[in-house]
Scaffold this active site. Structure first.
Site: not given
Length: 642
Positions: A430-431, A434
């Site tokens: 998820h990170e 980004h």
């Protein structure tokens, strides 16, 4: 002696030769008949290093400053090695610390001396910081070998290497194809993963002499070899370099979202050489035995500070990143080696997979050395494990291309003992996503295009979407539900409002839900819920590849899972406005599919969005969004039809 061979437009060293990963720690060509000990062919150490303290004792050089960092470096080599012939290697860059790194290759009669380099480091002030030198200073050949051509042909060299190293390559009937003045490719061989090549070059020998050689390159899978065969004696191999670094990582392998889904395994050389040709443990200038390389640098950061280069990171001399870990271990610092290793592994696999899907150097990906493939280098991802600046979270900072990204993985205190975010792949993916979405939306030079409430929400939703798609299991169907952050948060409900599900009774979120939401993670849950519908529509149509990498046909993933990931990624550069809304992002996804597959999947895409209220009639208003379950007339569809 020899004139300077340095001018604009000179050909650089081929990219695969710029790759200098850690030499293999194994001692033989395993599995070959009569195994060969490669240690017998290792190169001798010939280089010298002049550090900054020593440079300061040479004021005429230390204070020299004129022009660009390339010009300063070139002038240093001229002054240090007068009358030497050399060329600039096209892998120079300025790192995140502001230091310019430049490398030169020595030549003789216009032919490379393959193990004779001069690397120069230029500080922020434009002055020489340090340099390394392995230039050959012995007697030069009296004549140009290209004039007499008194050396064996390259086919003889290939046969010589094959015989000397007992390689499983057959070259009967093979032909030689010219690639450049000094380099050829062998067509029609078998037993290698790619066509072998041979390049005429010199080698500086340990005894101080110079040998003319054919550098024969053979990729046979377990070993990717550069073998320096004497150009006049077909049975004499001077040196062998193995590009394959035999490192092991004890980790939760790719596809396991957290420790509840499986056990740790020891993986050998887990990188993909097509997307990380330098491996994960080198950057083209340096080889590393710690958790750092071209794509990422991972370390323990207990104080939460911004300085990271001198922080602790595991550095096994044998490249065995194998450390104990159990979720019951406490305190977390007792397993920091395992934590850093896991974070490094997961992030590097993200790099490799996203590269295949389109997040390349030109697109602004995270790499120190872009190997001449476009974009700005000098920007690996800084990975801070057990970061002390917070708890119960993780984050990713994405500056423009050319500046390193930074991921902070925190300790979560919702369980006893506490849990480490490094071990929840869904959080790390998820990170990392980004960084992907911020670089692609608005372009690599603009990381400010996902800052409105709805676009910021989509940034969170994209992160959840990729993490969820990657964790799909072989037996999963559209009836499978997934929560986000369940393990790290010690909660079966996870950290989102609802599980990701195609069942409206399990997850009722629709486009107009955003009218009551004002937090990016909540809005992101709505967006990912829509993408989850599209994902399963495409899987139902094209099937699901459960392998770790996509299989392409004419640039298009053949299965629905990777196709959905590819279309979503392709859509980001298609989004015209900065800070887009849901309607614009939906249209960009349709445009991306039209470009990629000529619109072959528009029905499935429309149905996925329309099911959750982002159909044809959906309209954006920041305070009063209008939902629609309508699809284009050619697709007869009921709002909640699967």
């Amino acid at each position: 002696m020899h004139g300077l061979l340095l001018a604009a437009g000179l050909l650089s060293l081929p990219l695969h030769v710029l790759a200098h990963p850690q030499p293999s720690t194994t001692t033989s060509l395993a599995g070959r008949a009569g195994t060969v000990d490669l240690n017998e062919f290792r190169m001798a150490h010939r280089s010298s290093y002049t550090g900054n303290d020593e440079m300061m004792k040479q004021p005429s050089i230390a204070s020299f400053r004129q022009g660009t960092y390339l010009e300063v470096a070139t002038e240093l080599v001229k002054q240090t090695m007068p009358n030497m012939e050399f060329r600039l290697v096209d892998d120079h860059y300025v790192g995140d610390s502001g230091i310019g790194h430049v490398r030169f290759r020595q030549t003789m009669h216009g032919i490379d001396i393959d193990n004779s380099d001069f690397n120069v480091n230029i500080g922020k002030d434009g002055k020489v910081l340090s340099h390394g030198n392995s230039f050959y200073t012995g007697p030069a050949p009296s004549s140009n070998p290209m004039v007499k051509r008194d050396f064996m042909d390259p086919m003889q060299a290939l046969h010589g290497v094959r015989k000397a190293l007992k390689l499983p390559i057959k070259a009967d009937g093979a032909t030689v194809q010219d690639m450049s003045e000094h380099k050829v490719m062998f067509k029609g061989t078998s037993g290698a993963l790619s066509d072998p090549t041979a390049k005429l070059c010199y080698m500086a020998k340990e005894d101080g002499s110079l040998a003319l050689t054919w550098r024969v390159e053979t990729d046979i899978g377990d070993n990717w070899l550069l073998s320096y065969m004497d150009a006049k004696e077909s049975a004499k191999v001077h040196n062998v370099v193995d590009y394959v670094a035999h490192a092991t990582f004890q980790v939760y392998k790719w596809g396991l979202a957290d420790p509840t889904e499986g056990n740790r395994e020891i993986l050998n050389n887990p990188w993909n050489l097509k997307t990380s040709p330098l491996t994960w443990l080198a950057d083209g200038q340096n080889n590393f035995t710690a958790t750092r390389g071209n794509n990422a640098i991972a370390q323990y950061n207990p104080d939460g500070g911004n300085d990271y280069e001198n922080n602790y990171r595991p550095s096994p001399k044998n490249l065995k990143f194998e450390y104990p870990y159990s979720a019951n271990m406490d305190p977390p610092k007792t397993y920091i080696d395992a934590s850093v290793t896991q974070l490094f592994y997961t992030s590097n696999v993200c790099h490799d997979l996203y590269y295949m899907l389109g997040f390349t150097e030109k697109a602004g990906n995270f790499q120190v050395n872009n190997r001449g493939q476009g974009g700005k280098g000098g920007d690996y991802v800084i990975l801070n494990a057990q970061d002390g600046s917070g708890t119960n979270n993780a984050n990713f900072a994405t500056p423009p291309d050319g500046q390193p990204g930074r991921m902070r993985a925190y300790i979560w205190t919702r369980a006893n003992p506490p849990r480490d975010a490094s071990f929840e792949a869904g959080t790390v993916i998820h990170e990392y996503t980004h960084g992907l979405s911020n670089r692609l939306c608005g372009g690599p030079a603009n990381s400010r295009c996902l800052n409105a409430i709805e676009s910021g929400g989509m940034g969170e939703g994209w992160g959840d979407f990729y993490a969820t798609a990657i964790r799909l299991k072989p037996k999963d169907t559209r009836k499978t539900n997934y929560v986000k952050g369940g393990w790290v948060n010690n909660s079966p409900k996870g950290v989102r409002m609802y599980p990701y599900s195609t069942d409206m009774s399990v997850n009722p979120l629709v486009y107009t839900s955003n009218n009551k939401l004002n937090e990016v993670h909540a809005i992101g849950t709505v967006w990912c819920s829509m993408l989850y519908e599209v994902l399963w529509n495409l899987i139902d149509k094209h099937g699901k590849n459960d392998g770790p990498v996509p299989v392409f046909e004419n640039g298009v993933p053949k299965d629905g899972k990777y196709l959905a990931m590819k279309i979503v990624m392709d859509a980001w550069p298609c989004i015209q406005p900065c800070n887009p809304n849901f309607v614009q992002a939906r249209d960009a996804i349709l445009d991306a599919d039209k470009n990629l597959t000529k619109g072959a999947n528009k029905c499935e895409i429309w149905k996925g969005f329309a099911k959750r209220g982002l159909g044809v009639g959906a309209k954006y208003d920041p305070k009063n969004r209008t939902g629609s379950n309508e699809v284009p007339k050619e697709y007869k569809y009921s709002a909640h039809m699967e």
